[in-house]
Motif scaffolding. Structure first.
Motif, mmCIF file in Angstrom:
data_model
loop_
_atom_site.group_PDB
_atom_site.id
_atom_site.type_symbol
_atom_site.label_atom_id
_atom_site.label_comp_id
_atom_site.label_asym_id
_atom_site.label_seq_id
_atom_site.Cartn_x
_atom_site.Cartn_y
_atom_site.Cartn_z
ATOM 1 N N UNK A 129 -9.952 1.465 -17.465
ATOM 2 C CA UNK A 129 -9.908 0.033 -17.121
ATOM 3 C C UNK A 129 -8.488 -0.449 -16.859
ATOM 4 N N UNK A 130 -7.544 0.447 -16.804
ATOM 5 C CA UNK A 130 -6.140 0.054 -16.651
ATOM 6 C C UNK A 130 -5.768 -0.308 -15.222
ATOM 7 N N UNK A 131 -6.618 0.060 -14.248
ATOM 8 C CA UNK A 131 -6.322 -0.148 -12.827
ATOM 9 C C UNK A 131 -4.990 0.503 -12.450
ATOM 10 N N UNK A 132 -4.725 1.639 -13.062
ATOM 11 C CA UNK A 132 -3.438 2.301 -12.871
ATOM 12 C C UNK A 132 -3.190 2.650 -11.409
ATOM 13 N N UNK A 133 -4.214 3.123 -10.708
ATOM 14 C CA UNK A 133 -4.014 3.506 -9.314
ATOM 15 C C UNK A 133 -3.538 2.362 -8.459
ATOM 16 N N UNK A 134 -4.216 1.234 -8.556
ATOM 17 C CA UNK A 134 -3.862 0.049 -7.760
ATOM 18 C C UNK A 134 -2.493 -0.493 -8.165
ATOM 19 N N UNK A 135 -2.277 -0.591 -9.456
ATOM 20 C CA UNK A 135 -1.029 -1.169 -9.947
ATOM 21 C C UNK A 135 0.157 -0.243 -9.704
ATOM 22 N N UNK A 161 5.302 1.231 -7.149
ATOM 23 C CA UNK A 161 6.001 2.244 -6.363
ATOM 24 C C UNK A 161 6.562 1.638 -5.076
ATOM 25 N N UNK A 162 5.816 0.710 -4.467
ATOM 26 C CA UNK A 162 6.293 0.061 -3.244
ATOM 27 C C UNK A 162 7.573 -0.717 -3.504
ATOM 28 N N UNK A 163 7.626 -1.437 -4.627
ATOM 29 C CA UNK A 163 8.838 -2.195 -4.955
ATOM 30 C C UNK A 163 10.001 -1.247 -5.221
ATOM 31 N N UNK A 164 9.740 -0.173 -5.964
ATOM 32 C CA UNK A 164 10.796 0.787 -6.279
ATOM 33 C C UNK A 164 11.305 1.482 -5.021
ATOM 34 N N UNK A 177 -6.569 0.968 -2.119
ATOM 35 C CA UNK A 177 -5.658 -0.170 -2.025
ATOM 36 C C UNK A 177 -4.891 -0.132 -0.717
ATOM 37 N N UNK A 178 -4.474 1.071 -0.327
ATOM 38 C CA UNK A 178 -3.711 1.233 0.914
ATOM 39 C C UNK A 178 -4.609 1.275 2.144
ATOM 40 N N UNK A 179 -5.793 1.881 2.002
ATOM 41 C CA UNK A 179 -6.743 1.979 3.120
ATOM 42 C C UNK A 179 -8.096 1.488 2.610
ATOM 43 N N UNK A 180 -8.316 0.187 2.633
ATOM 44 C CA UNK A 180 -9.549 -0.355 2.060
ATOM 45 C C UNK A 180 -10.789 0.064 2.840
ATOM 46 N N UNK A 193 -4.810 -6.332 0.815
ATOM 47 C CA UNK A 193 -4.167 -5.417 -0.140
ATOM 48 C C UNK A 193 -3.043 -4.607 0.496
ATOM 49 N N UNK A 194 -3.280 -3.844 1.584
ATOM 50 C CA UNK A 194 -2.160 -3.104 2.182
ATOM 51 C C UNK A 194 -1.085 -4.025 2.741
ATOM 52 N N UNK A 195 -1.458 -5.202 3.205
ATOM 53 C CA UNK A 195 -0.455 -6.143 3.715
ATOM 54 C C UNK A 195 0.478 -6.591 2.597
ATOM 55 N N UNK A 196 -0.089 -6.898 1.434
ATOM 56 C CA UNK A 196 0.741 -7.346 0.315
ATOM 57 C C UNK A 196 1.555 -6.207 -0.282
ATOM 58 N N UNK A 197 1.042 -4.986 -0.224
ATOM 59 C CA UNK A 197 1.852 -3.833 -0.639
ATOM 60 C C UNK A 197 3.061 -3.701 0.277
ATOM 61 N N UNK A 198 2.864 -3.897 1.571
ATOM 62 C CA UNK A 198 3.977 -3.854 2.523
ATOM 63 C C UNK A 198 5.002 -4.944 2.217
ATOM 64 N N UNK A 199 4.530 -6.121 1.887
ATOM 65 C CA UNK A 199 5.449 -7.217 1.537
ATOM 66 C C UNK A 199 6.179 -6.941 0.226
ATOM 67 N N UNK A 200 5.546 -6.186 -0.663
ATOM 68 C CA UNK A 200 6.225 -5.790 -1.900
ATOM 69 C C UNK A 200 7.391 -4.861 -1.586
#
Length: 275
Positions: free
Chosen positions: A211-217, A222-225, A11-14, A24-31
């Motif tokens: 199937x939870x996509x825990x890593x991505x989610x 964590x970025x928001x927190x 997610x961070x380094x596609x 994905x990394x761009x939107x994580x940064x915006x989060x």
């Protein structure tokens, strides 16, 4: 566990050919930016959320009911300013929405312009329209050492600093929200993460934890927190200007990610799938 870590890393380094590429990394940064601005707005503007604007509707109800600590005008002003930003975001979508990388580039540039204007406005207000000091010079200096530089608004007190920041930051976040909505990258809405957390638990329960996509989610939560933590720490030391500077740096990072792909024909950039 390893699969979740791999998912978070991608997610961070596609990888090359990733379905969503650098979105994905761009939107994580915006989060992370959303966490910063909400820490600033909630702690300094009188219980309002500039990014997670849904809460302002609830807060407006609290204020109308005269709940202690809630001021109606800050919530109302934030909602109006956010709506203006969403309208601007819609116009950007109309002009650039056909190309996802170019759309994110333009919207982030406009968003950065609002944040830079807020930083300049805060500097000018602190220089030419300082907030009234309470007590003597020594008392004022001591208060400034331990208190945030913005005055917390009350029903009888309208702080020009707060008004200026709301009028500039809320539209910026309206633009960000409209952009994230249009891009529609799964699990990366950049602000409201209620459904993201729900998805982790519901999908794990219904389909198994793989199937939870825990890593991505987890990355986006964590970025928001971390954004909120960083903003709260800086705000507690009265460094609202530094919060805005960090926001600008993050937005410039997103711009740097998208700029080389403004004319790219890669599937993730143009919004089509490889066949």
């Amino acid at each position: 566990m390893t699969s979740h870590l791999v998912e978070a890393g991608r997610t961070l380094i596609p990888r090359k050919g990733d379905r969503y590429g650098l979105l994905s990394p761009a939107l994580v940064t915006l989060t992370f930016v959303a966490g910063l601005v909400d820490a600033l707005s909630y702690l300094s503007f009188g219980h309002v959320f500039v990014a997670n604007v849904t809460g302002n509707i609830v807060f407006l109800g609290f204020a109308v009911a005269h709940a202690q600590g809630f001021v109606w005008w800050t919530s109302a002003l934030t909602l109006v300013a956010f709506a203006c930003g969403a309208f601007i975001g819609g116009r950007i979508i109309r002009r650039f929405g056909a190309h996802r990388a170019r759309h994110l580039l333009v919207s982030t540039c406009v968003q950065a312009a609002f944040v830079i204007a807020a930083l300049i406005g805060l500097y000018l207000l602190n220089r030419f329209a300082p907030e009234p000091a309470m007590g003597g010079a020594g008392a004022a200096a001591a208060a400034r050492a331990v208190q945030p530089s913005l005055n917390f608004p009350t029903a009888r007190h309208i702080d020009l600093h707060v008004i200026v920041l709301i009028l500039l930051l809320a539209p910026a976040m309206g633009i960000q929200n409209s952009t994230a909505r249009k891009l529609a990258v799964p699990d990366l809405p950049t602000t409201v993460l209620t459904m993201t957390l729900t998805g982790v638990l519901a999908d794990a329960s219904a389909h198994g934890r793989d199937r939870s996509k825990l890593g991505r989610r987890a990355v986006v939560m964590l970025a928001l927190a971390l954004g909120a933590l960083t903003g709260a720490l800086l705000q507690s030391h009265g460094r609202e200007d530094v919060i805005l500077m960090v926001m600008v740096v993050c937005l410039l990072l997103v711009i740097a990610m998208m700029l080389p792909h403004a004319r790219s024909a890669e599937p993730w950039a143009v919004g089509c799938e490889k066949r």
